[in-house]
Design a protein around this motif. Structure first.
Motif, PDB file in Angstrom:
ATOM      1  N   ALA A  20      83.563  -8.645 124.505  1.00 22.64           N
ATOM      2  CA  ALA A  20      84.128  -9.256 123.297  1.00 22.64           C
ATOM      3  C   ALA A  20      85.346  -8.478 122.801  1.00 22.64           C
ATOM      4  O   ALA A  20      86.357  -9.077 122.416  1.00 22.64           O
ATOM      5  N   LEU A  21      85.273  -7.170 122.812  1.00 24.90           N
ATOM      6  CA  LEU A  21      86.401  -6.349 122.349  1.00 24.90           C
ATOM      7  C   LEU A  21      87.589  -6.435 123.302  1.00 24.90           C
ATOM      8  O   LEU A  21      88.737  -6.490 122.866  1.00 24.90           O
ATOM      9  N   GLU A  22      87.308  -6.456 124.597  1.00 28.26           N
ATOM     10  CA  GLU A  22      88.395  -6.591 125.580  1.00 28.26           C
ATOM     11  C   GLU A  22      89.093  -7.938 125.436  1.00 28.26           C
ATOM     12  O   GLU A  22      90.317  -8.018 125.530  1.00 28.26           O
ATOM     13  N   ARG A  23      88.341  -8.986 125.186  1.00 25.46           N
ATOM     14  CA  ARG A  23      88.935 -10.323 124.978  1.00 25.46           C
ATOM     15  C   ARG A  23      89.812 -10.361 123.734  1.00 25.46           C
ATOM     16  O   ARG A  23      90.698 -11.200 123.622  1.00 25.46           O
ATOM     17  N   SER A  24      89.552  -9.458 122.808  1.00 31.27           N
ATOM     18  CA  SER A  24      90.343  -9.382 121.574  1.00 31.27           C
ATOM     19  C   SER A  24      91.535  -8.441 121.704  1.00 31.27           C
ATOM     20  O   SER A  24      92.221  -8.174 120.722  1.00 31.27           O
ATOM     21  N   GLY A  25      91.742  -7.909 122.904  1.00 29.78           N
ATOM     22  CA  GLY A  25      92.928  -7.097 123.153  1.00 29.78           C
ATOM     23  C   GLY A  25      92.731  -5.598 123.131  1.00 29.78           C
ATOM     24  O   GLY A  25      93.696  -4.838 123.273  1.00 29.78           O
ATOM     25  N   TYR A  26      91.511  -5.145 122.961  1.00 29.58           N
ATOM     26  CA  TYR A  26      91.241  -3.715 122.965  1.00 29.58           C
ATOM     27  C   TYR A  26      90.930  -3.220 124.368  1.00 29.58           C
ATOM     28  O   TYR A  26      90.400  -3.965 125.188  1.00 29.58           O
ATOM     29  N   THR A  27      91.245  -1.967 124.631  1.00 31.55           N
ATOM     30  CA  THR A  27      90.841  -1.317 125.871  1.00 31.55           C
ATOM     31  C   THR A  27      89.525  -0.606 125.582  1.00 31.55           C
ATOM     32  O   THR A  27      89.442   0.183 124.637  1.00 31.55           O
ATOM     33  N   VAL A  28      88.501  -0.888 126.386  1.00 33.43           N
ATOM     34  CA  VAL A  28      87.172  -0.349 126.121  1.00 33.43           C
ATOM     35  C   VAL A  28      86.680   0.457 127.317  1.00 33.43           C
ATOM     36  O   VAL A  28      86.730  -0.008 128.450  1.00 33.43           O
ATOM     37  N   VAL A  29      86.200   1.654 127.031  1.00 33.02           N
ATOM     38  CA  VAL A  29      85.481   2.467 128.003  1.00 33.02           C
ATOM     39  C   VAL A  29      84.055   2.542 127.482  1.00 33.02           C
ATOM     40  O   VAL A  29      83.832   2.950 126.337  1.00 33.02           O
ATOM     41  N   LEU A 105      79.524 -11.505 117.120  1.00 31.42           N
ATOM     42  CA  LEU A 105      80.642 -10.794 117.750  1.00 31.42           C
ATOM     43  C   LEU A 105      81.925 -10.895 116.948  1.00 31.42           C
ATOM     44  O   LEU A 105      82.692  -9.942 116.887  1.00 31.42           O
ATOM     45  N   ARG A 106      82.158 -12.030 116.312  1.00 32.50           N
ATOM     46  CA  ARG A 106      83.390 -12.151 115.520  1.00 32.50           C
ATOM     47  C   ARG A 106      83.366 -11.186 114.346  1.00 32.50           C
ATOM     48  O   ARG A 106      84.402 -10.703 113.910  1.00 32.50           O
ATOM     49  N   ASP A 107      82.165 -10.881 113.813  1.00 33.99           N
ATOM     50  CA  ASP A 107      82.050  -9.898 112.733  1.00 33.99           C
ATOM     51  C   ASP A 107      82.408  -8.498 113.234  1.00 33.99           C
ATOM     52  O   ASP A 107      83.074  -7.739 112.541  1.00 33.99           O
ATOM     53  N   LEU A 108      81.954  -8.174 114.431  1.00 32.75           N
ATOM     54  CA  LEU A 108      82.296  -6.886 115.022  1.00 32.75           C
ATOM     55  C   LEU A 108      83.804  -6.764 115.197  1.00 32.75           C
ATOM     56  O   LEU A 108      84.414  -5.778 114.778  1.00 32.75           O
ATOM     57  N   VAL A 109      84.416  -7.764 115.805  1.00 34.73           N
ATOM     58  CA  VAL A 109      85.861  -7.733 116.047  1.00 34.73           C
ATOM     59  C   VAL A 109      86.616  -7.677 114.725  1.00 34.73           C
ATOM     60  O   VAL A 109      87.577  -6.915 114.578  1.00 34.73           O
ATOM     61  N   LEU A 110      86.164  -8.420 113.740  1.00 33.70           N
ATOM     62  CA  LEU A 110      86.802  -8.409 112.424  1.00 33.70           C
ATOM     63  C   LEU A 110      86.727  -7.019 111.795  1.00 33.70           C
ATOM     64  O   LEU A 110      87.722  -6.521 111.251  1.00 33.70           O
ATOM     65  N   GLU A 111      85.585  -6.375 111.878  1.00 32.48           N
ATOM     66  CA  GLU A 111      85.441  -5.022 111.313  1.00 32.48           C
ATOM     67  C   GLU A 111      86.314  -4.011 112.054  1.00 32.48           C
ATOM     68  O   GLU A 111      86.911  -3.132 111.443  1.00 32.48           O
ATOM     69  N   VAL A 112      86.374  -4.116 113.368  1.00 31.89           N
ATOM     70  CA  VAL A 112      87.240  -3.219 114.146  1.00 31.89           C
ATOM     71  C   VAL A 112      88.694  -3.469 113.760  1.00 31.89           C
ATOM     72  O   VAL A 112      89.449  -2.521 113.510  1.00 31.89           O
ATOM     73  N   ASP A 113      89.098  -4.720 113.684  1.00 29.95           N
ATOM     74  CA  ASP A 113      90.466  -5.048 113.266  1.00 29.95           C
ATOM     75  C   ASP A 113      90.777  -4.445 111.898  1.00 29.95           C
ATOM     76  O   ASP A 113      91.843  -3.874 111.684  1.00 29.95           O
ATOM     77  N   ARG A 114      89.840  -4.568 110.968  1.00 30.01           N
ATOM     78  CA  ARG A 114      90.046  -4.042 109.619  1.00 30.01           C
ATOM     79  C   ARG A 114      90.239  -2.535 109.622  1.00 30.01           C
ATOM     80  O   ARG A 114      91.026  -2.006 108.846  1.00 30.01           O
ATOM     81  N   MET A 115      89.502  -1.848 110.471  1.00 26.34           N
ATOM     82  CA  MET A 115      89.644  -0.388 110.531  1.00 26.34           C
ATOM     83  C   MET A 115      91.067   0.017 110.916  1.00 26.34           C
ATOM     84  O   MET A 115      91.584   1.007 110.434  1.00 26.34           O
ATOM     85  N   PHE A 116      91.685  -0.772 111.765  1.00 24.20           N
ATOM     86  CA  PHE A 116      93.037  -0.430 112.211  1.00 24.20           C
ATOM     87  C   PHE A 116      94.116  -0.995 111.306  1.00 24.20           C
ATOM     88  O   PHE A 116      95.225  -0.495 111.288  1.00 24.20           O
ATOM     89  N   GLU A 117      93.807  -2.028 110.534  1.00 23.03           N
ATOM     90  CA  GLU A 117      94.776  -2.556 109.559  1.00 23.03           C
ATOM     91  C   GLU A 117      95.009  -1.560 108.441  1.00 23.03           C
ATOM     92  O   GLU A 117      96.064  -1.571 107.815  1.00 23.03           O
ATOM     93  N   MET A 118      94.049  -0.691 108.187  1.00 22.60           N
ATOM     94  CA  MET A 118      94.156   0.275 107.090  1.00 22.60           C
ATOM     95  C   MET A 118      95.252   1.297 107.352  1.00 22.60           C
ATOM     96  O   MET A 118      95.724   1.958 106.450  1.00 22.60           O
ATOM     97  N   GLY A 119      95.674   1.443 108.596  1.00 20.14           N
ATOM     98  CA  GLY A 119      96.763   2.349 108.926  1.00 20.14           C
ATOM     99  C   GLY A 119      96.308   3.778 109.112  1.00 20.14           C
ATOM    100  O   GLY A 119      96.296   4.290 110.206  1.00 20.14           O
ATOM    101  N   THR A 120      95.909   4.441 108.052  1.00 21.59           N
ATOM    102  CA  THR A 120      95.441   5.810 108.155  1.00 21.59           C
ATOM    103  C   THR A 120      93.963   5.844 107.850  1.00 21.59           C
ATOM    104  O   THR A 120      93.402   4.910 107.281  1.00 21.59           O
ATOM    105  N   VAL A 121      93.326   6.958 108.145  1.00 20.88           N
ATOM    106  CA  VAL A 121      91.900   7.073 107.893  1.00 20.88           C
ATOM    107  C   VAL A 121      91.620   7.355 106.430  1.00 20.88           C
ATOM    108  O   VAL A 121      90.495   7.231 105.989  1.00 20.88           O
ATOM    109  N   THR A 122      92.606   7.704 105.661  1.00 28.12           N
ATOM    110  CA  THR A 122      92.407   7.964 104.245  1.00 28.12           C
ATOM    111  C   THR A 122      91.957   6.692 103.546  1.00 28.12           C
ATOM    112  O   THR A 122      92.547   5.643 103.711  1.00 28.12           O
ATOM    113  N   GLY A 123      90.895   6.796 102.785  1.00 20.30           N
ATOM    114  CA  GLY A 123      90.418   5.654 102.021  1.00 20.30           C
ATOM    115  C   GLY A 123      89.440   4.768 102.760  1.00 20.30           C
ATOM    116  O   GLY A 123      89.002   3.773 102.225  1.00 20.30           O
ATOM    117  N   LEU A 124      89.080   5.108 103.968  1.00 22.96           N
ATOM    118  CA  LEU A 124      88.105   4.295 104.696  1.00 22.96           C
ATOM    119  C   LEU A 124      86.726   4.530 104.156  1.00 22.96           C
ATOM    120  O   LEU A 124      86.372   5.557 103.735  1.00 22.96           O
TER     121      LEU A 124
END
Length: 124
Positions: A20-29, A105-124
């Motif tokens: 699911a994450l790879e289909r959303s454009g992420y590289t996953v190990v 799965l869409r909730d997982l992808v949405l949460e991952v997307d949100r983590m990166f939309e924040m820009g920095t880790v401050t305020g997470l």
């Protein structure tokens, strides 16, 4: 490209999440336990550690604590069916989130997307 290290001991869940994450454009190990993730964290750069909390050998909380020592800027997301119990009294990284099972799965992808939309880790 955003790189995710997935630590999940359940084979079918690990494959399902990685796909699911790879289909959303992420590289996953993906690895099947925390002890398998540590050498990768020491030798490769990851943007996110996505880890189950309950795993054999090393739980996800200990893995996250060690991972953020290696890479303090890395984001962490815990996935678990036991979030309230497993995190009680435990120290988790400040740049972490918890996603409780079951989830879509869409909730997982949405949460991952949100983590990166924040820009920095401050305020997470």
């Amino acid at each position: 490209m955003t790189r995710i290290l997935l630590a999940e001991d359940d084979d079918s869940m690990r494959e399902y999440l990685a796909r699911a994450l790879e289909r959303s454009g992420y590289t996953v190990v993906a690895v099947d336990r925390g002890t398998a993730a540590l050498p990768l964290l020491e030798n490769e750069a990851f943007d996110l550690l996505l880890t189950d909390i309950v795993m054999p050998e090393m739980d996800g909380i200990e893995l996250a604590q060690r991972a953020t020592v290696i890479n303090p800027g890395m984001r962490v997301m815990f996935i678990t069916g036991f979030a309230a119990v497993a995190l009680k009294g435990q120290q988790t990284p400040p740049n972490s989130r918890v996603l409780s099972k079951p989830f879509h799965l869409r909730d997982l992808v949405l949460e991952v997307d949100r983590m990166f939309e924040m820009g920095t880790v401050t305020g997470l």
